[in-house]
Design an enzyme around this catalytic site. Sequence first.
Site, PDB file in Angstrom:
ATOM      1  N   ARG A 127       0.783  -1.246   0.145  1.00  0.00           N
ATOM      2  CA  ARG A 127       0.194   0.029   0.027  1.00  0.00           C
ATOM      3  C   ARG A 127       0.813   1.039   0.077  1.00  0.00           C
ATOM      4  NH1 ARG A 127      -3.798  -2.619  -1.364  1.00  0.00           N
ATOM      5  NH2 ARG A 127      -5.601  -2.999  -0.490  1.00  0.00           N
ATOM      6  N   GLU A 168      -3.665   7.839  -4.279  1.00  0.00           N
ATOM      7  CA  GLU A 168      -4.081   7.017  -5.685  1.00  0.00           C
ATOM      8  C   GLU A 168      -5.496   7.794  -5.950  1.00  0.00           C
ATOM      9  OE1 GLU A 168      -4.105   2.980  -5.182  1.00  0.00           O
ATOM     10  OE2 GLU A 168      -2.060   2.778  -4.804  1.00  0.00           O
ATOM     11  N   HIS A 225      -1.526   0.519  -9.627  1.00  0.00           N
ATOM     12  CA  HIS A 225      -2.174  -0.543  -8.587  1.00  0.00           C
ATOM     13  C   HIS A 225      -2.849  -1.618  -9.568  1.00  0.00           C
ATOM     14  CE1 HIS A 225      -4.264  -0.504  -4.440  1.00  0.00           C
ATOM     15  NE2 HIS A 225      -3.938  -1.922  -5.053  1.00  0.00           N
TER      16      HIS A 225
HETATM   17  P1  NAP Z   1      -1.126 -11.727   4.819  1.00  0.00           P
HETATM   18  O1  NAP Z   1      -1.241 -13.200   4.697  1.00  0.00           O
HETATM   19  O2  NAP Z   1      -1.691 -11.463   5.997  1.00  0.00           O
HETATM   20  O3  NAP Z   1       0.485 -11.284   5.114  1.00  0.00           O
HETATM   21  C1  NAP Z   1       0.898  -9.917   5.732  1.00  0.00           C
HETATM   22  C2  NAP Z   1       2.169 -10.158   6.026  1.00  0.00           C
HETATM   23  O4  NAP Z   1       2.752  -8.721   6.789  1.00  0.00           O
HETATM   24  C3  NAP Z   1       2.371 -10.993   7.478  1.00  0.00           C
HETATM   25  O5  NAP Z   1       3.496 -11.752   7.156  1.00  0.00           O
HETATM   26  C4  NAP Z   1       2.602  -9.965   8.618  1.00  0.00           C
HETATM   27  O6  NAP Z   1       3.268 -10.527   9.589  1.00  0.00           O
HETATM   28  C5  NAP Z   1       2.970  -9.067   7.907  1.00  0.00           C
HETATM   29  N1  NAP Z   1       2.869  -7.759   8.844  1.00  0.00           N
HETATM   30  C6  NAP Z   1       1.626  -7.080   8.918  1.00  0.00           C
HETATM   31  N2  NAP Z   1       1.990  -5.871   9.692  1.00  0.00           N
HETATM   32  C7  NAP Z   1       3.373  -5.836   9.912  1.00  0.00           C
HETATM   33  C8  NAP Z   1       4.096  -4.756  10.460  1.00  0.00           C
HETATM   34  N3  NAP Z   1       3.587  -3.925  11.402  1.00  0.00           N
HETATM   35  N4  NAP Z   1       5.492  -4.854  10.344  1.00  0.00           N
HETATM   36  C9  NAP Z   1       6.031  -5.753   9.556  1.00  0.00           C
HETATM   37  N5  NAP Z   1       5.236  -7.083   8.986  1.00  0.00           N
HETATM   38  C10 NAP Z   1       4.066  -6.976   9.101  1.00  0.00           C
HETATM   39  O7  NAP Z   1      -1.669 -10.796   3.689  1.00  0.00           O
HETATM   40  P2  NAP Z   1      -1.232 -10.942   2.148  1.00  0.00           P
HETATM   41  O8  NAP Z   1      -2.411 -11.759   1.599  1.00  0.00           O
HETATM   42  O9  NAP Z   1       0.040 -11.579   1.862  1.00  0.00           O
HETATM   43  O10 NAP Z   1      -1.530  -9.558   1.378  1.00  0.00           O
HETATM   44  C11 NAP Z   1      -0.608  -8.552   2.012  1.00  0.00           C
HETATM   45  C12 NAP Z   1      -1.019  -7.123   1.529  1.00  0.00           C
HETATM   46  O11 NAP Z   1      -0.731  -6.926  -0.010  1.00  0.00           O
HETATM   47  C13 NAP Z   1      -2.567  -6.789   1.769  1.00  0.00           C
HETATM   48  O12 NAP Z   1      -3.182  -6.560   2.715  1.00  0.00           O
HETATM   49  C14 NAP Z   1      -2.620  -5.570   0.738  1.00  0.00           C
HETATM   50  O13 NAP Z   1      -2.239  -4.403   1.313  1.00  0.00           O
HETATM   51  C15 NAP Z   1      -1.398  -5.794  -0.431  1.00  0.00           C
HETATM   52  N6  NAP Z   1      -2.086  -6.060  -1.635  1.00  0.00           N
HETATM   53  C16 NAP Z   1      -1.678  -5.337  -2.854  1.00  0.00           C
HETATM   54  C17 NAP Z   1      -2.277  -5.699  -4.006  1.00  0.00           C
HETATM   55  C18 NAP Z   1      -1.797  -4.711  -5.048  1.00  0.00           C
HETATM   56  O14 NAP Z   1      -2.788  -4.977  -5.935  1.00  0.00           O
HETATM   57  N7  NAP Z   1      -0.762  -4.139  -5.104  1.00  0.00           N
HETATM   58  C19 NAP Z   1      -2.923  -6.977  -4.000  1.00  0.00           C
HETATM   59  C20 NAP Z   1      -3.143  -7.685  -3.000  1.00  0.00           C
HETATM   60  C21 NAP Z   1      -2.633  -7.381  -1.874  1.00  0.00           C
HETATM   61  P3  NAP Z   1       2.898 -11.972  10.477  1.00  0.00           P
HETATM   62  O15 NAP Z   1       2.956 -12.787   9.608  1.00  0.00           O
HETATM   63  O16 NAP Z   1       3.867 -11.944  11.457  1.00  0.00           O
HETATM   64  O17 NAP Z   1       1.445 -11.776  10.921  1.00  0.00           O
END
Ligand code: NAP
Length: 321
Positions: free
Chosen positions: A235, A264, A282
């Site tokens: 993000r 954005e 995005h």
């Molecule tokens: P996820 O499985 O929940 O993974 C999130 C990761 O971030 C976890 O490893 C978590 O740590 C870590 N995290 C959370 N808070 C943190 C902090 N304060 N400091 C360091 N690490 C932290 O989520 P996901 O499915 O992989 O998706 C991740 C994110 O990608 C989404 O929430 C979204 O914002 C973004 N995204 C972007 C797009 C795009 O179009 N560019 C598309 C999809 C998603 P732990 O494992 O220790 O809990």
Amino acid sequence: MPDPIQVLAVSKLSPLWSPQLRATYHVHERLHETDAAAFAQVAPQIRAIAASGDSKVPAELIARLPALEIISVMGVGYDGVDALAAKARGVPVTHTPDVLNDDVADLALGLMLCAARQLPAADRFVREGRWPQGAMPLATKMSGARLGIVGMGRIGQSIAQRAAAFGMVIAYTARSAKPDLPYRYLPDARALAAESDFLVLITPGGALTRKLVNAEVLSALGKGAGQGILVNVARGSVVDEAALIDALERGVIAGAALDVFESEPQVPERLRALPQVVLAPHIGSATAATRQAMADLAQGNLAAHFAGQPLLTPVPEWRSR
Ligand code: NAP
């Protein structure tokens, strides 16, 4: 026939979700923004919110909907939804995890290659007829380089799997270490950046990750020698954008590839002017197949709720009741 269930779509709906949503429910698209009087009339009957990953569902909106039963987000990120306010009201929030892992990870690798090998610049070089005057400057090698991943969740692990095929040396940071994964854990983004050639961000947005990557982290990535490439597919809020522009302009880091931005769809002119930056609007999950899978899952969560079945993919805040 009972009256159809009334749904508030808080943003413009995806054309892949809209037809099936409208076929099942009475949908009010962005009525809360477009017609205050009409919204006040239907608000007491609204039983569901349909949202996308960049939608805003603040506590005030939830409070105005006394019959609200569920918020279904078509997207894995739901940082615009006040999930705790919803939970306090007993309203579940659902999202669409996993079905987009491949696409977002593919894009992350694509952006890494684009930034390292300067592919957009190479394309312009050929199109603009500059090749006959001489070769392009040499680029950065990606295979075998050190990759730091900030966020080792579903998508972070998909990125790591792909990077392993490039022979990259992978390390990561997250809220907690994952002992089952074969990658080195570092305690924070600054420590990780100091040991990375590429730093890829894939955490959720929201208050807890706001400006996680600041001037200090960028300086660690640059190692005092203008090295390091930052890739953000998380993000825009995760990066201090002003600090990033400053670091790029002063040559503190070598380059960046960005799919997400602070405001954005506005992208600062200074960022757009930098040739060592690769920009995308995005598009992490933006393939037809994946957007359809996301729409189907968002619709499936609503269907499960109104059929009295277990939700397919509630957000962690709801699961941890
Ligand atoms: P996820 O499985 O929940 O993974 C999130 C990761 O971030 C976890 O490893 C978590 O740590 C870590 N995290 C959370 N808070 C943190 C902090 N304060 N400091 C360091 N690490 C932290 O989520 P996901 O499915 O992989 O998706 C991740 C994110 O990608 C989404 O929430 C979204 O914002 C973004 N995204 C972007 C797009 C795009 O179009 N560019 C598309 C999809 C998603 P732990 O494992 O220790 O809990």
